[in-house]
Design a protein around this motif. Structure first.
Motif, short mmCIF file in Angstrom:
data_model
loop_
_atom_site.label_atom_id
_atom_site.label_comp_id
_atom_site.label_asym_id
_atom_site.label_seq_id
_atom_site.Cartn_x
_atom_site.Cartn_y
_atom_site.Cartn_z
N GLU A 464 -9.49 5.30 4.82
CA GLU A 464 -10.86 4.79 4.79
C GLU A 464 -11.03 3.53 5.62
N GLY A 465 -9.99 3.17 6.35
CA GLY A 465 -10.09 2.03 7.25
C GLY A 465 -9.82 0.69 6.63
N ARG A 466 -9.33 0.65 5.41
CA ARG A 466 -9.05 -0.63 4.75
C ARG A 466 -7.60 -1.02 4.96
N PRO A 467 -7.32 -2.29 5.20
CA PRO A 467 -5.93 -2.70 5.39
C PRO A 467 -5.11 -2.43 4.13
N LEU A 468 -3.93 -1.88 4.32
CA LEU A 468 -3.02 -1.68 3.20
C LEU A 468 -2.48 -3.01 2.72
N ARG A 469 -2.01 -3.03 1.49
CA ARG A 469 -1.43 -4.24 0.94
C ARG A 469 0.06 -4.29 1.26
N ALA A 470 0.58 -5.51 1.29
CA ALA A 470 2.02 -5.67 1.47
C ALA A 470 2.74 -4.88 0.38
N GLN A 471 3.86 -4.24 0.74
CA GLN A 471 4.56 -3.37 -0.21
C GLN A 471 5.97 -3.86 -0.48
N LEU A 472 6.35 -3.79 -1.75
CA LEU A 472 7.72 -4.09 -2.17
C LEU A 472 8.33 -2.81 -2.72
N ALA A 473 9.57 -2.53 -2.34
CA ALA A 473 10.26 -1.34 -2.81
C ALA A 473 11.70 -1.70 -3.15
N LEU A 474 12.33 -0.87 -4.02
CA LEU A 474 13.72 -1.12 -4.41
C LEU A 474 14.57 0.07 -4.04
N ARG A 550 23.46 -2.76 -8.87
CA ARG A 550 22.73 -3.78 -8.11
C ARG A 550 21.69 -3.11 -7.21
N PHE A 551 20.51 -3.65 -7.20
CA PHE A 551 19.43 -3.10 -6.38
C PHE A 551 19.14 -4.05 -5.21
N THR A 552 18.50 -3.50 -4.20
CA THR A 552 18.06 -4.26 -3.03
C THR A 552 16.55 -4.09 -2.90
N LEU A 553 15.87 -5.15 -2.46
CA LEU A 553 14.42 -5.11 -2.29
C LEU A 553 14.06 -5.08 -0.82
N ARG A 554 13.03 -4.32 -0.52
CA ARG A 554 12.49 -4.25 0.85
C ARG A 554 11.02 -4.64 0.82
N LEU A 555 10.67 -5.59 1.66
CA LEU A 555 9.29 -6.10 1.74
C LEU A 555 8.68 -5.71 3.08
N THR A 556 7.55 -5.03 3.02
CA THR A 556 6.79 -4.71 4.24
C THR A 556 5.57 -5.63 4.27
N THR A 557 5.51 -6.45 5.29
CA THR A 557 4.44 -7.45 5.39
C THR A 557 4.20 -7.76 6.86
#
Length: 707
Positions: A464-474, A550-557
């Protein structure tokens, strides 16, 4: 080098009888033949037409003479000054006056058309003088400032209804286009009258219907919407866009005027609300090196007509070229070959600007970063007795280390320190960003190791043309470097909540009440990394074991680059100085570049995706500024005896014939460069005393004004 000269050798006689100049009260609604009524006791002393957002101005004086028994005109200021004064010999405020000049051969010329204002009395022991000022009819263009705008409905941006709304008349807000698409103007079929309107700057369609407001579109809109042409007529629009383009050398270095390039000049974020339309036009035209003038003449039926004219002032100007006449040195004065009674010129090369750098916003890159713990995990912290230290309610009294523990995950872009899980040691190695900020052609780094807070909004947009939000994943199976730019490996599960971006650096902070009970939301995708809805954030780091490995985090920004757009122009041979004189123009609010890095979450390709690139627009802006200011400003005035109407505002003065003095302000004509000359910025006709004179004011664009 700076230089000047003055010429004032002798009184030059007029080569022809003087024109008869009369003042008329003008009523356009009167019957034909009765529209002009002479005002016999008023004389015009001076008329001035000038460049820019100022109407023509005329100065008048009453003839206070009671010697004529037929003309019962007031002979004292008492009959003229009071507001109640009236009669055919009294000019009241807002009376419309026309000044006509009639030559001995019977031809007439409209010199002025305007409204009386600003009366004045000068009374002394021996004399009295009563006069008034009048401003051209263009002054009516200041009566109604710009307010509101015309905007097309967003559901049909090509041909939808256009509505008058009270939204700000703001062009390209925050650098976003908000003009209707090319080819879909109002009055599109009428080339001389078509004009665009506004459109919602935030709509996002495929294809994108929005376009940027260029200088040509801006001028056409302002004139069409805000000048009703009751007093001032618009120019034809059919060639206006081409006139208001930036002109510059071709990429191969061809000089301006031969095979140069042309590009639209994009209007920077500009809010014209509450400004009179002539001032709004002039503010943008002047900034880009163009001129605006009001021209008064004859409509063809004896009535006056005033038009607004837009013109170029750089080396690519196509306006009329005029000469001044002066007899050869030592020759007998021939009035027919001399029209100069006085001349003063100054050329100041100190003001040359021949190289321009446009400062843009920093380039922005969307990328995916693998984070590392910004704390020292310690076995035993997962115990119930120790975990209470990390509850959010207890953080106020906690030490600095405990406030960060199991909450801070960082990219460590500045080398402040992070936990290296693979080596179980504390590391101060800074994040390597060379993958998204590669070295230049000479192998030099293009970024500095510094803090780079991420953005909450991404460059990538949804359907819909709206900017996505920053995403965090594990991920529990990622084995690549951490911290690091994501290499595409591992399986990842998005985390729905319980975290925020760090404000001062690239990373996140867990905001859950208890990091051991971090609610991350449901996940229905493939390869889940945490089957439950709750992540045990302390145990998984302090004492990992199945299933809480142990987990690792990935940030998309989105992070800032350290470079701006490459938007600059260098000096050219056309500039008459051997030194480069560069100026930097702040346009950070308008031009930018946004890319999605290769290999990031929303770009699996091997090349970055340029979502927005304003480089060409910024270069066109820099090129136009250089063209306007790369020659030395020439200022001065020339006085010509008699009433001469051949010189107009916007004309170029090429040379002084008879002395073979060229007034060219640039060099490079041998290479085919278009020649630049001083421009007439004001013309005054003076009728004081027994003589008449025409004063031509000459000036180039003021460099300081353009920076």
């Amino acid at each position: 080098m700076p230089g000047s000269f003055d010429f004032d050798p002798y009184d030059v006689p007029s080569s022809a009888p003087a024109a008869t100049v009369r003042v008329y009260r003008y009523n356009p609604q009167a019957a034909a033949g009765a529209q002009h009524a002479v005002v016999p006791n008023v004389v015009c002393e001076r008329i001035r037409h000038a460049e820019g957002p100022q109407p023509p101005t005329a100065w008048f004086r009453y003839v206070l003479d009671d010697s004529d028994p037929i003309v019962k005109a007031p002979s004292d200021f008492a009959g003229l000054w009071p507001l109640a004064s009236a009669g055919s010999y009294v000019v009241r405020d807002d009376d419309r006056l026309v000044v006509l000049a009639t030559t001995p051969d019977g031809a007439s010329r409209v010199l002025f058309d305007g409204f009386a204002t600003s009366p004045e009395v000068d009374l002394s022991a021996h004399s009295q003088r009563v006069g008034f000022l009048a401003q051209g009819v263009a002054v009516r263009c200041w009566d109604q400032p710009i307010g509101g705008r015309l905007q097309r409905n967003a559901d049909d941006p090509l041909a939808g209804a256009v509505v008058a709304v009270d939204l700000p008349t703001r062009f390209n807000p925050d650098g976003k286009p908000n003009c209707t698409p090319d080819g879909y103007d109002l009055e599109q079929s009428q080339a001389a009258e078509r004009y665009p309107v506004f459109i919602d700057a935030d709509i996002d369609r495929d294809p994108d219907p929005r376009s940027y407001w260029t200088l040509g579109k801006f001028v056409r809109y302002v004139l069409s919407v805000h000048n009703d042409q009751s007093y001032v007529f618009n120019p034809d629009f059919d060639r206006l866009d081409a006139l208001l383009q930036s002109r510059g050398p071709a990429p191969g270095g061809a000089p301006l005027g031969s095979s140069g390039t042309a590009a639209d000049v994009v209007v920077r974020d500009y809010d014209a609300t509450n400004a009179p339309w002539p001032e709004a036009l002039a503010s943008q035209l002047d900034l880009a090196g163009f001129g605006l003038r009001f021209v008064t003449g004859d409509a063809g039926d004896g009535s006056p007509r005033t038009e607004v004219v837009v013109y170029r002032k750089d080396a690519d100007a196509a306006g009329p070229a005029r000469d001044l006449l002066l007899s050869k040195s030592g020759s007998i004065l021939n009035p027919a070959r001399c029209n100069l009674a006085g001349l003063n010129l100054k050329r100041d090369s100190r003001s040359i600007v021949n190289a321009v750098t446009v400062e843009t916003a920093q380039r922005r890159v969307e990328a995916s970063f693998v984070l590392a713990p910004g704390f020292h995990p310690a076995a035993g912290d997962e115990s119930a007795s120790q975990r209470v230290r990390f509850l959010r309610a207890n953080l106020g009294s906690a030490t600095g280390e405990d406030r960060r523990k199991y909450r801070f995950y960082v990219a460590d872009e500045a080398g402040d320190g992070h936990w290296d899980g693979s080596a179980s040691t504390w590391s101060t190695g800074a994040l390597d960003l060379s993958e998204i900020f590669p070295e230049d052609d000479d192998g030099n780094p293009t970024y500095v190791k510094r803090l780079r807070p991420g953005s909450t909004s991404l460059i990538t947009r949804d359907d819909e043309g709206r900017p996505l939000r920053a995403q965090l994943a594990l991920s529990r199976d990622y084995t690549g470097p951490a911290p690091g730019v994501w290499d595409g490996s591992g399986h990842w599960q998005p985390i729905a909540g319980g975290w925020q971006l760090l404000e001062d650096r690239l990373g996140i902070v867990v905001v859950a009440e208890d990091p051991e009970s971090w609610a991350i939301g449901d996940y229905t995708g493939s390869n889940p990394q945490e089957p439950s809805r709750t992540l045990r954030g302390v145990t998984s780091q302090a004492n990992p074991s199945a299933p809480n490995t142990r987990f690792t985090l990935r940030l998309t920004t989105v992070v800032e680059d350290d470079l701006m757009l490459s938007a600059q122009t260098d000096s050219r041979p056309a500039s008459p100085t051997s030194f480069e004189r560069r100026r930097r123009v702040d346009a950070r609010d308008h031009f930018t570049m946004e890319t999605v890095a290769a290999g990031s979450l929303y770009n699996s390709g091997s090349e970055p995706i340029a979502v927005r690139d304003d480089t060409d627009r910024a270069v066109a802006w820099a090129r136009q500024l250089r063209a306007s200011h790369e020659t030395p400003p020439t200022v001065g005035a020339a006085t010509i005896p008699g009433l001469v109407t051949a010189y107009c505002v916007g004309d170029r003065i090429v040379r002084i014939n008879g002395r073979n003095v060229g007034l060219q302000t640039n060099v490079g004509d041998a290479q085919g460069e278009s020649l630049a000359y001083p421009v007439v910025t004001a013309v005054s006709w003076e009728f004081s005393g027994d003589g008449q004179a025409t004063v031509i004011e000459i000036s180039d664009a003021d460099v300081e004004r353009g920076g």
